[in-house]
Design a protein around this motif. Structure first.
Motif, PDB file in Angstrom:
ATOM      1  N   UNK A   1       0.452  -1.380   0.192  1.00 29.10           N
ATOM      2  CA  UNK A   1      -0.097   0.100   0.293  1.00 29.10           C
ATOM      3  C   UNK A   1       0.786   1.284   0.041  1.00 29.10           C
ATOM      4  N   UNK A   2       0.644   1.997  -0.759  1.00 27.07           N
ATOM      5  CA  UNK A   2       1.235   3.346  -0.978  1.00 27.07           C
ATOM      6  C   UNK A   2       0.400   4.650  -1.164  1.00 27.07           C
ATOM      7  N   UNK A   3       0.943   4.818   0.660  1.00 28.28           N
ATOM      8  CA  UNK A   3      -0.519   6.284   0.369  1.00 28.28           C
ATOM      9  C   UNK A   3       0.552   7.046   0.870  1.00 28.28           C
ATOM     10  N   UNK A   4       0.536   8.715   0.907  1.00 27.95           N
ATOM     11  CA  UNK A   4       0.848   9.604   1.428  1.00 27.95           C
ATOM     12  C   UNK A   4       0.269   9.848   2.840  1.00 27.95           C
ATOM     13  N   UNK A   5       0.960  11.298   2.920  1.00 27.79           N
ATOM     14  CA  UNK A   5       0.688  11.303   5.122  1.00 27.79           C
ATOM     15  C   UNK A   5      -0.577  11.872   5.052  1.00 27.79           C
ATOM     16  N   UNK A   6      -1.021  11.614   6.263  1.00 25.10           N
ATOM     17  CA  UNK A   6      -2.465  12.004   6.479  1.00 25.10           C
ATOM     18  C   UNK A   6      -3.800  11.424   5.412  1.00 25.10           C
ATOM     19  N   UNK A   7      -3.225  10.086   4.670  1.00 19.16           N
ATOM     20  CA  UNK A   7      -4.534   9.788   4.072  1.00 19.16           C
ATOM     21  C   UNK A   7      -4.896   8.508   4.146  1.00 19.16           C
ATOM     22  N   UNK A   8      -4.957   8.709   6.008  1.00 18.63           N
ATOM     23  CA  UNK A   8      -5.306   7.335   6.338  1.00 18.63           C
ATOM     24  C   UNK A   8      -5.306   5.887   6.956  1.00 18.63           C
ATOM     25  N   UNK A   9      -3.797   5.783   6.562  1.00 15.77           N
ATOM     26  CA  UNK A   9      -3.004   4.144   6.968  1.00 15.77           C
ATOM     27  C   UNK A   9      -3.241   3.696   7.823  1.00 15.77           C
ATOM     28  N   UNK A  10      -3.442   4.083   9.007  1.00 19.21           N
ATOM     29  CA  UNK A  10      -3.336   3.486  10.406  1.00 19.21           C
ATOM     30  C   UNK A  10      -4.883   2.633  10.733  1.00 19.21           C
ATOM     31  N   UNK A  11      -5.886   3.532  10.292  1.00 19.30           N
ATOM     32  CA  UNK A  11      -7.847   2.896  10.512  1.00 19.30           C
ATOM     33  C   UNK A  11      -7.235   2.268   9.372  1.00 19.30           C
ATOM     34  N   UNK A  12      -6.780   2.344   8.102  1.00 22.33           N
ATOM     35  CA  UNK A  12      -6.947   1.621   7.397  1.00 22.33           C
ATOM     36  C   UNK A  12      -6.448  -0.280   7.484  1.00 22.33           C
ATOM     37  N   UNK A  13      -4.646  -0.010   8.385  1.00 16.94           N
ATOM     38  CA  UNK A  13      -4.454  -0.851   9.009  1.00 16.94           C
ATOM     39  C   UNK A  13      -5.193  -1.645   9.901  1.00 16.94           C
ATOM     40  N   UNK A  14      -6.045  -1.347  10.500  1.00 19.48           N
ATOM     41  CA  UNK A  14      -6.515  -2.249  11.999  1.00 19.48           C
ATOM     42  C   UNK A  14      -8.564  -2.302  11.173  1.00 19.48           C
ATOM     43  N   UNK A  15      -8.704  -2.025   9.738  1.00 19.96           N
ATOM     44  CA  UNK A  15      -9.666  -2.734   9.532  1.00 19.96           C
ATOM     45  C   UNK A  15      -9.754  -3.622   8.855  1.00 19.96           C
ATOM     46  N   UNK A  16      -7.502  -3.492   7.851  1.00 19.57           N
ATOM     47  CA  UNK A  16      -7.702  -4.695   7.807  1.00 19.57           C
ATOM     48  C   UNK A  16      -7.601  -6.441   8.536  1.00 19.57           C
ATOM     49  N   UNK A  17      -6.690  -5.356   9.441  1.00 20.69           N
ATOM     50  CA  UNK A  17      -6.536  -6.618  10.622  1.00 20.69           C
ATOM     51  C   UNK A  17      -8.084  -7.197  11.009  1.00 20.69           C
ATOM     52  N   UNK A  18      -9.033  -6.834  11.115  1.00 22.08           N
ATOM     53  CA  UNK A  18     -10.601  -7.191  11.641  1.00 22.08           C
ATOM     54  C   UNK A  18     -10.882  -7.988  10.345  1.00 22.08           C
ATOM     55  N   UNK A  19     -10.490  -7.886   9.306  1.00 16.92           N
ATOM     56  CA  UNK A  19     -11.104  -8.451   8.321  1.00 16.92           C
ATOM     57  C   UNK A  19     -10.847 -10.432   8.331  1.00 16.92           C
ATOM     58  N   UNK A  20      -8.920  -9.935   9.037  1.00 13.56           N
ATOM     59  CA  UNK A  20      -8.454 -11.150   8.689  1.00 13.56           C
ATOM     60  C   UNK A  20      -9.181 -11.820   9.931  1.00 13.56           C
ATOM     61  N   UNK A  21      -9.075 -11.598  11.436  1.00 15.82           N
ATOM     62  CA  UNK A  21      -9.334 -11.670  12.752  1.00 15.82           C
ATOM     63  C   UNK A  21     -10.928 -12.386  12.787  1.00 15.82           C
ATOM     64  N   UNK A  22     -11.512 -12.061  11.776  1.00 11.19           N
ATOM     65  CA  UNK A  22     -12.642 -12.203  11.890  1.00 11.19           C
ATOM     66  C   UNK A  22     -12.675 -13.495  11.054  1.00 11.19           C
ATOM     67  N   UNK A  23     -12.125 -13.824  10.258  1.00  9.34           N
ATOM     68  CA  UNK A  23     -12.289 -15.688   9.944  1.00  9.34           C
ATOM     69  C   UNK A  23     -10.949 -15.896   9.908  1.00  9.34           C
ATOM     70  N   UNK A  24     -10.469 -16.332  11.662  1.00 14.54           N
ATOM     71  CA  UNK A  24      -9.503 -16.832  12.483  1.00 14.54           C
ATOM     72  C   UNK A  24      -8.293 -17.598  11.141  1.00 14.54           C
ATOM     73  N   UNK A  25      -7.564 -16.033  10.459  1.00 13.81           N
ATOM     74  CA  UNK A  25      -6.912 -15.944   9.821  1.00 13.81           C
ATOM     75  C   UNK A  25      -5.800 -15.773  10.855  1.00 13.81           C
ATOM     76  N   UNK A  26      -5.885 -15.217  11.579  1.00  8.57           N
ATOM     77  CA  UNK A  26      -5.039 -14.293  12.801  1.00  8.57           C
ATOM     78  C   UNK A  26      -5.612 -14.536  14.146  1.00  8.57           C
ATOM     79  N   UNK A  27      -4.653 -13.716  15.030  1.00  9.41           N
ATOM     80  CA  UNK A  27      -5.297 -14.192  16.476  1.00  9.41           C
ATOM     81  C   UNK A  27      -5.601 -12.260  16.997  1.00  9.41           C
ATOM     82  N   UNK A  28      -4.580 -12.023  16.453  1.00 10.44           N
ATOM     83  CA  UNK A  28      -3.826 -10.433  16.978  1.00 10.44           C
ATOM     84  C   UNK A  28      -3.299  -9.806  15.955  1.00 10.44           C
ATOM     85  N   UNK A  29      -2.906  -8.607  16.033  1.00 12.74           N
ATOM     86  CA  UNK A  29      -2.707  -7.266  14.638  1.00 12.74           C
ATOM     87  C   UNK A  29      -1.473  -7.403  15.496  1.00 12.74           C
ATOM     88  N   UNK A  30      -0.126  -7.231  14.672  1.00 13.02           N
ATOM     89  CA  UNK A  30       1.093  -7.037  15.167  1.00 13.02           C
ATOM     90  C   UNK A  30       1.908  -5.370  14.278  1.00 13.02           C
TER      91      UNK A  30
END
Length: 765
Positions: free
Chosen positions: A244-273
């Motif tokens: 993912x390439x995005x400039x400063x202020x594009x909302x990357x942190x919340x994008x990573x949390x959205x992505x992690x929530x999908x992984x964890x919801x289907x049990x591909x992971x238990x946590x985000x690092x």
């Protein structure tokens, strides 16, 4: 009915019975399996075995060796000593007894010469228990390693276990297959690590110590609408890897949390690092994420103070803070923000805790944020980490404002299938402009004196210098100019040579003077003088920037602080530093001991060649980025050799810990380094009030509050110039005395930090 501990088998000299402790550990195992659902499912897919069943069996058998008559006799003697003491201290715990009677408490068990886990194995082997469970039982006190070979081989009945473990280890290691080792690691370490985790949690609860809860990842998007990059990430969440390439202020942190929530919801992971390039950036991101998700762990060598400074003002109990810190160390929190180094170091298996860290890492989804592309040494390490994560089927996202197109081929070599870099080209951030007014070659600060006066005239500016000593010199020059002007302008110097406490104060000053709130209120004023420490970690802005030249990916990060909170056109002056009429590239290059000079890296030279004065958008910078890194990265022999050493450590140490031990704060072993930097040491800004520390935790509190890490050569320089003394002797617990470095009065101040300036400009951050 109260248990009669005199007639029951004891597990501890505190009086906890074996039956009670076994039940407590089984209960912890059950709780872990209910929370770590993805871990259980991945284990089933990999081995075809039920992880909950294997863990339960290991929990029931792990301490059975304590029933050995000789061990029990010693334990009962220690329990009786405790009871005699408790008669006069009826309200006190075994922990308090241990503190007061350090030599007496547990003396008989320490001297009986019996490892109870060896006897547990002897009991368990008759049940035809699979070897991963036997290894977990053998290792649950950290003794499954070459340093303890004599303890295993001194008795024929235990030697057979040792030989079996060595044979199992060698049979896998000799195949030299990374994929095979990764599979075996997961099969063994998931039980090995989680049994220890459950055992430690149960013991802490039995001792009435604070134990952080086991919580699930829980995130809700806090805004009404999703931004472009956030939608792209969520739409492509099921890919094995996202770039993912995005400039400063594009909302990357919340994008990573959205992505992690999908992984964890289907049990591909238990946590985000979330792995950051430095501890300074990890600090800042942890605070940002914690604003949305409070259960966020932060781990690196100086994280304790940054994350848990509430201890200092009494808002948080120290025991609770240290327990939370330990959870973050083990990647056992729902979200852990750490450095890339911490993940890399766990692959060496030079500490017993690395087995649990790797097990938790293998059952996480991982975001690597803002990794440097100019640094081939670190990049080679990251590619190896990605190979391991790919073997473990760990979902990965790499996000940065400065990710070149050539990265595609590099990350494909790690085994991932990648088609393109995700990018929201319609984002307003890509239309944002700033103006490079001039590129200026300079050798001396006086050459840019007129620019410093211009900063004072404007009233706000950010100045980036590539070395600490240059930053200190510029700070002193500007302070003198401001004093002469009669103006009231805050001048804030920020680099790595401050204590953690003072770093926190510096960051608060920067935010108060140049942060979003100050700009929104119309009160923004001040000149910030920063090194690389301020490229990512500080959310500040100015209308004017002066920056020494650096590789384009670093310059993009710096430019992101120009008019950060509005759509104005920022003004930049780019400085090209010279020394003795020769380009001075430090730290962007390598230092030749033979030539006694710096050799600039290719990315720096290309950036200097391509960059011109003019108005730039973020997209223009991306275009330059792709030109500078137009070719696929070719790793130096040094970087390749270093990575080969890391791979060999993983292959050799996957089951049996090596003799070599590793301190948490180190970034290298005898044969491998996470970064291409020299050895570091600590210097303290004050002498301790008391030179005896009761235990290591008490010493670490002093370290985290009053120490600074410096290169060893700088410590040597400080001693030679009589700025640092090394004759302060301290003791920690019952260990032998050691000498610590203490900086003399006048050479550390809150304004400047550690000041060793004297024509020395090879110190960074």
């Amino acid at each position: 009915m109260k248990e009669d501990k005199c007639n029951n088998i004891l597990a501890k000299p505190s009086g906890i019975t074996l039956g009670q402790h076994r039940s407590d550990v089984v209960s912890e195992v059950s709780d872990i399996c209910q929370i770590f659902i993805g871990t259980c499912e991945k284990y089933k897919k990999l081995t075809g075995k039920d992880l909950a069943m294997r863990l339960s069996v290991s929990a029931k058998w792990h301490d059975n060796g304590k029933a050995c008559p000789k061990w029990q006799e010693a334990c009962r003697k220690d329990f009786q000593s405790y009871q005699l003491w408790k008669h006069n201290h009826p309200t006190c715990s075994f922990k308090e007894y241990s503190s007061e009677k350090r030599n007496e408490a547990g003396y008989n068990l320490r001297t009986v010469g019996i490892r109870h886990e060896f006897y547990s194995l002897k009991e368990a082997v008759v049940t035809n228990m699979p070897i991963p469970i036997l290894a977990a039982i053998a290792a649950h006190h950290g003794k499954l390693g070459l340093a303890f070979e004599d303890k295993w081989t001194s008795c024929p009945s235990f030697k057979q276990f040792w030989n079996e473990f060595r044979k199992t280890s060698n049979d896998i290691s000799e195949k030299e297959s990374l994929a095979l080792v990764c599979d075996k690691l997961l099969e063994f370490d998931t039980i090995r690590g989680l049994l220890q985790f459950a055992d430690h949690r149960a013991s802490a609860k039995e001792d009435k110590e604070p134990v952080p809860g086991l919580n699930c990842f829980n995130y809700r998007f806090p805004f009404e609408n999703k931004r472009g990059i956030q939608k792209l990430v969520e739409d492509n969440w099921n890919n094995d890897i996202l770039l993912v390439r995005a400039p400063t202020g594009a909302g990357k942190t919340d994008a990573s949390l959205l992505w992690a929530s999908r992984q964890i919801a289907v049990h591909k992971a238990d946590r985000l690092v979330i792995a950051m390039p430095t501890r300074f950036t990890a600090n800042a991101l942890s605070v940002n994420v914690a604003a949305t998700l409070s259960d966020t762990g932060l781990y690196h060598s100086s994280a304790w103070y940054s994350k848990y400074s509430k201890v200092q003002n009494g808002e948080l109990d120290m025991k609770e803070a240290l327990a939370q810190q330990k959870m973050a160390n083990l990647l056992a929190t729902p979200i852990t923000v750490c450095t890339i180094d911490h993940l890399l170091m766990s692959l060496t298996f030079t500490q017993e805790s690395h087995h649990l860290i790797c097990s938790n890492l293998a059952n996480s989804c991982v975001v690597i944020d803002e990794a440097d592309f100019y640094d081939d040494f670190t990049l080679a390490n990251i590619i190896f980490l990605l190979k391991v994560l790919h073997n473990w089927k760990v979902p990965v996202m790499i996000m940065s404002a400065s990710l070149p197109e050539s990265a595609l081929q590099l990350y494909i070599k790690a085994g991932f299938n990648i088609e393109s870099i995700l990018e929201d080209k319609e984002s307003d951030s890509y239309n944002k402009c700033f103006n490079i007014k001039k590129l200026i070659e300079y050798d001396d600060i006086q050459d840019i004196n007129y620019l410093l006066k211009y900063c004072i005239e404007r009233g706000n500016a950010i100045i980036y210098l590539n070395t600490v000593d240059k930053a200190i010199k510029v700070y002193k020059e500007i302070k003198a100019l401001v004093l002469g002007s009669g103006k009231d302008i805050p001048i804030i110097l920020y680099h790595s040579r401050f204590t953690e406490k003072d770093k926190q104060r510096k960051e608060n000053m920067l935010l108060d003077n140049l942060g979003r709130k100050a700009w929104n209120n119309g009160t923004a004023k001040g000149i910030a003088i920063l090194t690389q420490i301020g490229e990512i970690s500080i959310n500040i802005s100015s209308e004017l920037m002066i920056s020494e030249i650096c590789p384009i990916d670093r310059l993009m990060q710096r430019a992101g602080r120009l008019c950060r909170f509005d759509n104005s056109v920022g003004e930049m002056y780019a400085l090209i530093p010279y020394k003795d009429n020769t380009l001075y590239p430090a730290p962007y290059g390598s230092y030749s001991q033979n030539e006694k000079s710096w050799i600039p890296c290719k990315a720096l030279l290309s950036t200097i060649d391509i960059l011109k004065a003019g108005i730039y958008s973020a997209q223009d910078l991306v275009n330059i980025l792709n030109k500078v890194y137009s070719e696929e990265a070719v790793f130096s022999i040094k970087a390749q050799t270093n990575v080969q050493a890391l791979e060999q450590m993983l292959i050799n140490n996957w089951l049996m810990n090596p003799v070599e031990k590793w301190n948490d704060d180190d970034t290298h072993s005898n044969s491998w380094r996470s970064r291409d930097i020299g050895p570091q040491g600590l210097v303290f800004v004050i002498k301790p009030a008391c030179t005896h520390f009761y235990n290591y935790s008490e010493y670490m509190e002093f370290v985290l509050s009053y120490s600074i890490s410096l290169p060893v050569y700088l410590l040597d320089k400080g001693r030679k110039e009589h700025r640092i003394d090394s004759d302060c002797k301290i003791t920690i617990g019952s260990n032998d005395p050691i000498f610590i470095n203490v900086i003399r009065d006048g050479f550390y101040t809150f304004d400047i930090g550690v000041d060793l300036t004297n024509n020395e400009e090879d110190n960074f951050l």
